[in-house]
Design a protein around this motif. Structure first.
Motif, mmCIF file in Angstrom:
data_model
loop_
_atom_site.group_PDB
_atom_site.id
_atom_site.type_symbol
_atom_site.label_atom_id
_atom_site.label_comp_id
_atom_site.label_asym_id
_atom_site.label_seq_id
_atom_site.Cartn_x
_atom_site.Cartn_y
_atom_site.Cartn_z
ATOM 1 N N MET A 12 0.709 -1.201 0.041
ATOM 2 C CA MET A 12 0.103 0.114 0.002
ATOM 3 C C MET A 12 1.028 1.149 0.041
ATOM 4 N N ALA A 13 0.542 2.354 -0.682
ATOM 5 C CA ALA A 13 1.431 3.309 -0.949
ATOM 6 C C ALA A 13 0.577 4.668 -0.856
ATOM 7 N N PHE A 14 1.005 5.443 0.238
ATOM 8 C CA PHE A 14 0.020 6.658 0.541
ATOM 9 C C PHE A 14 0.347 7.634 -0.489
ATOM 10 N N PRO A 15 -0.754 8.248 -0.953
ATOM 11 C CA PRO A 15 -0.473 9.148 -2.284
ATOM 12 C C PRO A 15 -0.242 10.698 -1.922
ATOM 13 N N GLN A 16 0.822 10.694 -1.561
ATOM 14 C CA GLN A 16 1.377 12.409 -1.522
ATOM 15 C C GLN A 16 2.955 12.553 -1.747
ATOM 16 N N TYR A 22 6.566 -1.464 -13.904
ATOM 17 C CA TYR A 22 7.885 -2.137 -14.212
ATOM 18 C C TYR A 22 8.055 -3.308 -13.400
ATOM 19 N N THR A 23 7.676 -3.283 -12.404
ATOM 20 C CA THR A 23 7.991 -4.639 -11.410
ATOM 21 C C THR A 23 6.829 -5.585 -11.635
ATOM 22 N N GLY A 24 5.538 -5.249 -11.953
ATOM 23 C CA GLY A 24 4.574 -6.193 -11.953
ATOM 24 C C GLY A 24 4.054 -6.793 -10.616
ATOM 25 N N GLY A 25 3.868 -5.858 -9.658
ATOM 26 C CA GLY A 25 3.701 -6.090 -8.269
ATOM 27 C C GLY A 25 2.237 -5.989 -8.087
ATOM 28 N N LYS A 26 1.832 -5.870 -6.714
ATOM 29 C CA LYS A 26 0.570 -5.784 -6.367
ATOM 30 C C LYS A 26 0.241 -4.664 -5.359
ATOM 31 N N LEU A 27 -0.351 -3.635 -5.984
ATOM 32 C CA LEU A 27 -0.617 -2.203 -5.178
ATOM 33 C C LEU A 27 -1.867 -1.873 -4.935
ATOM 34 N N HIS A 28 -2.062 -1.491 -3.794
ATOM 35 C CA HIS A 28 -3.307 -0.743 -3.311
ATOM 36 C C HIS A 28 -3.028 0.766 -3.011
ATOM 37 N N ILE A 29 -3.536 1.803 -3.466
ATOM 38 C CA ILE A 29 -3.471 3.149 -2.969
ATOM 39 C C ILE A 29 -4.617 3.734 -2.060
ATOM 40 N N PRO A 30 -4.357 3.853 -1.135
ATOM 41 C CA PRO A 30 -5.529 4.269 -0.033
ATOM 42 C C PRO A 30 -6.067 5.568 -0.202
ATOM 43 N N THR A 31 -6.912 5.836 0.064
ATOM 44 C CA THR A 31 -7.795 6.972 0.090
ATOM 45 C C THR A 31 -7.198 8.249 -0.791
ATOM 46 N N ASN A 89 -2.089 -4.445 -11.767
ATOM 47 C CA ASN A 89 -2.731 -4.880 -10.432
ATOM 48 C C ASN A 89 -2.820 -3.984 -9.476
ATOM 49 N N VAL A 90 -3.735 -3.036 -9.569
ATOM 50 C CA VAL A 90 -3.853 -1.953 -8.624
ATOM 51 C C VAL A 90 -5.320 -1.570 -8.248
ATOM 52 N N THR A 91 -5.466 -1.357 -6.954
ATOM 53 C CA THR A 91 -6.808 -0.946 -6.322
ATOM 54 C C THR A 91 -6.553 0.460 -5.689
ATOM 55 N N CYS A 92 -7.708 0.764 -5.413
ATOM 56 C CA CYS A 92 -7.811 2.271 -4.706
ATOM 57 C C CYS A 92 -9.070 2.132 -3.839
ATOM 58 N N SER A 93 -8.920 3.144 -2.947
ATOM 59 C CA SER A 93 -10.085 3.333 -1.936
ATOM 60 C C SER A 93 -10.054 4.896 -1.661
ATOM 61 N N VAL A 94 -11.214 5.255 -1.462
ATOM 62 C CA VAL A 94 -11.689 6.667 -0.929
ATOM 63 C C VAL A 94 -12.093 6.908 0.394
ATOM 64 N N ALA A 95 -12.132 7.785 1.097
ATOM 65 C CA ALA A 95 -12.680 7.887 2.474
ATOM 66 C C ALA A 95 -14.147 8.642 2.236
ATOM 67 N N GLY A 105 -15.964 7.796 -10.273
ATOM 68 C CA GLY A 105 -15.224 6.862 -10.120
ATOM 69 C C GLY A 105 -15.565 5.586 -9.324
ATOM 70 N N LEU A 106 -16.359 5.790 -8.260
ATOM 71 C CA LEU A 106 -16.851 4.965 -7.409
ATOM 72 C C LEU A 106 -18.066 3.960 -8.343
ATOM 73 N N LYS A 107 -18.825 4.866 -9.235
ATOM 74 C CA LYS A 107 -19.704 4.187 -9.732
ATOM 75 C C LYS A 107 -19.498 3.220 -10.836
ATOM 76 N N ASP A 108 -18.250 3.819 -11.551
ATOM 77 C CA ASP A 108 -17.907 3.031 -12.821
ATOM 78 C C ASP A 108 -16.736 1.724 -12.340
ATOM 79 N N GLY A 109 -16.574 1.857 -11.225
ATOM 80 C CA GLY A 109 -15.635 0.722 -10.647
ATOM 81 C C GLY A 109 -14.057 0.952 -10.767
ATOM 82 N N THR A 110 -13.694 2.156 -11.096
ATOM 83 C CA THR A 110 -12.309 2.764 -10.974
ATOM 84 C C THR A 110 -11.946 2.718 -9.482
ATOM 85 N N ILE A 111 -12.534 3.204 -8.676
ATOM 86 C CA ILE A 111 -12.637 3.210 -7.134
ATOM 87 C C ILE A 111 -13.021 1.816 -6.614
ATOM 88 N N ASP A 112 -12.093 0.999 -5.870
ATOM 89 C CA ASP A 112 -12.660 -0.315 -5.755
ATOM 90 C C ASP A 112 -13.629 -0.383 -4.115
#
Length: 417
Positions: free
Chosen positions: A178-182, A224-233, A252-258, A294-301
């Motif tokens: 998980m990587a905080f977006p700032q 580049y890495t082909g890893g597994k990432l979640h971007i919170p809030t 392989n990325v997911t994200c959330s929103v507060a 983004g929540l409605k179209d599935g971009t935000i998981d």
């Protein structure tokens, strides 16, 4: 635990009884029968509540409880009780305690403290030792102890090589980074969204650019890495489009929103109420609208309360000096219900489990009872009487919300207010 739920409307699109008003018989924690009417020859405890609705147990991907080290803010026991009273049966615990949860022993400790509760707790391990952003923590060891992801809560990883190595290393055991977006060198000492509101209020701004640059960097590293990432809030319009494009590339990325970033705009800070000092910042109406899209179209998981109790000594101070954070478990359902239909709200509150390796459930005969109980129609003004948390830093205090939570049935336990 044996109980008979009477006249409950099931909200579960995966259940054969979706939108039906039924009785639900639970024996030894297992759903034994679902029917229009069920007799009670064994004199089980009956649950009869006004306009009762039942759904799969709700899930929150980001909560903080303080313990160990910040028990004055919230203990694990009281945090899990708060989650149960708020309708949640599973929560992901952040590693922002004192000491930071960064070892096999730390993960084992918080898991042990969460045993014998209705709410299941799944701990995150810190990505770096001590959460200092310098050296990678023992990720594999923590995964063996039960860590479901690795994250320095609300702390960006400034070193891109460290993030690259973490993504590569965790790929060996399907670990979730998980990587905080700032980008902290852009955000610097900003305390609210950089916009006309920050200029008017004379507060230092944290620009949307800081979030978007970090997301762009981390998505390049992920590619580049082909890893597994979640971007919170995430919180900005551009962030949504960046992640949308990444998903089109099959990263392989997911994200959330507060939840509060879906509800408020930066105009709400005009009273200098420190409960509105959150990270990421409350943004503009344009950002809010695109987050909802983004929540409605599935971009935000998934959506999180980002529940973060802060004691009064660190909130009842000047805005610049107050700590970031708001509690959110108690207001989550009511806030979402003001924005979405009940069906959509329940869908939002039950999404995201599989990303953290948690098996979802359905309301069907033979399944374990993992249920949230609520009345979707009651409206009220959220105030301190609705707060179970030890800390009272509630961004939604004074807001008009819709929907009353009765409690949960999970882990062979019944917890009702």
């Amino acid at each position: 635990m044996n109980v008979l739920i009477k006249s409950a409307t099931i909200i579960d699109s995966k259940s054969d009884f979706h939108n039906q008003s039924v009785d639900i018989l639970i024996e030894k924690g297992i759903i034994a029968n679902i029917a229009p009417t069920i007799k009670n020859p064994n004199d089980y405890k009956e649950i009869t509540l006004d306009n009762l609705h039942v759904s799969q147990g709700w899930f929150d991907s980001s909560v903080s409880f303080g313990e160990p080290g910040y028990e004055e803010r919230e203990t694990i026991a009281n945090g899990l009780k708060t989650a149960a009273f708020s309708g949640f049966t599973a929560v992901i615990l952040n590693a922002n305690s004192n000491p930071v949860i960064d070892s096999f022993a730390d993960i084992s400790l918080v898991k042990a403290k969460s045993q014998n509760h209705a709410v299941s707790l799944y701990p995150i391990g810190a990505l770096t030792k001590g959460g200092l952003g310098e050296n990678m923590a023992e990720l594999f060891d923590m995964s063996q102890a039960g860590a479901v992801a690795f994250y320095d809560y609300q702390k960006p990883i400034e070193n891109p090589n460290l993030m690259k190595i973490a993504l590569q290393y965790a790929s060996n055991f399907e670990g979730l980074i998980m990587a905080f977006p700032q980008e902290s060198r852009i955000s610097r000492s900003g305390v609210m969204n950089e916009h006309i509101s920050s200029t008017r209020l004379g507060l230092k701004g944290n620009p949307a650019l800081a979030e978007e640059l970090q997301i762009a960097r981390d998505l390049f590293l992920l590619e580049y890495t082909g890893g597994k990432l979640h971007i919170p809030t995430i919180s900005t319009e551009k962030s949504v489009s960046l992640i949308r494009e990444a998903k089109k590339k099959k990263l392989n990325v997911t994200c959330s929103v507060a939840i509060h970033n879906l509800y408020f705009t930066d105009d709400a800070l005009s009273t200098f109420n420190t409960n509105f000092k959150v990270l990421p910042a409350i943004r503009t109406e344009s950002d809010v609208n695109e987050l909802i899209n983004g929540l409605k179209d599935g971009t935000i998981d998934m959506v999180t309360s980002d529940h973060n109790p802060i004691d009064i000594e660190h909130k009842k101070v000047e805005f610049d000096h107050a700590k970031y954070g708001t509690i959110g478990l108690e207001s989550a359902f009511g806030a979402l219900q003001t924005l979405f239909t009940t069906k959509k709200t329940v869908d939002i509150l039950t999404k995201g489990k599989q990303r953290f390796g948690i098996e979802p459930n359905t309301i069907s005969v033979g399944e374990k009872a993992n249920l949230s109980l609520f009345n979707p129609n009651e409206t009220y003004t959220f105030n301190k009487t609705h707060i179970t948390s030890t800390s009272k830093n509630a961004i939604f205090e004074g807001s008009e919300l819709k929907g009353k939570v009765y409690g949960v049935i999970a882990n062979n336990k019944v917890i009702l207010k």
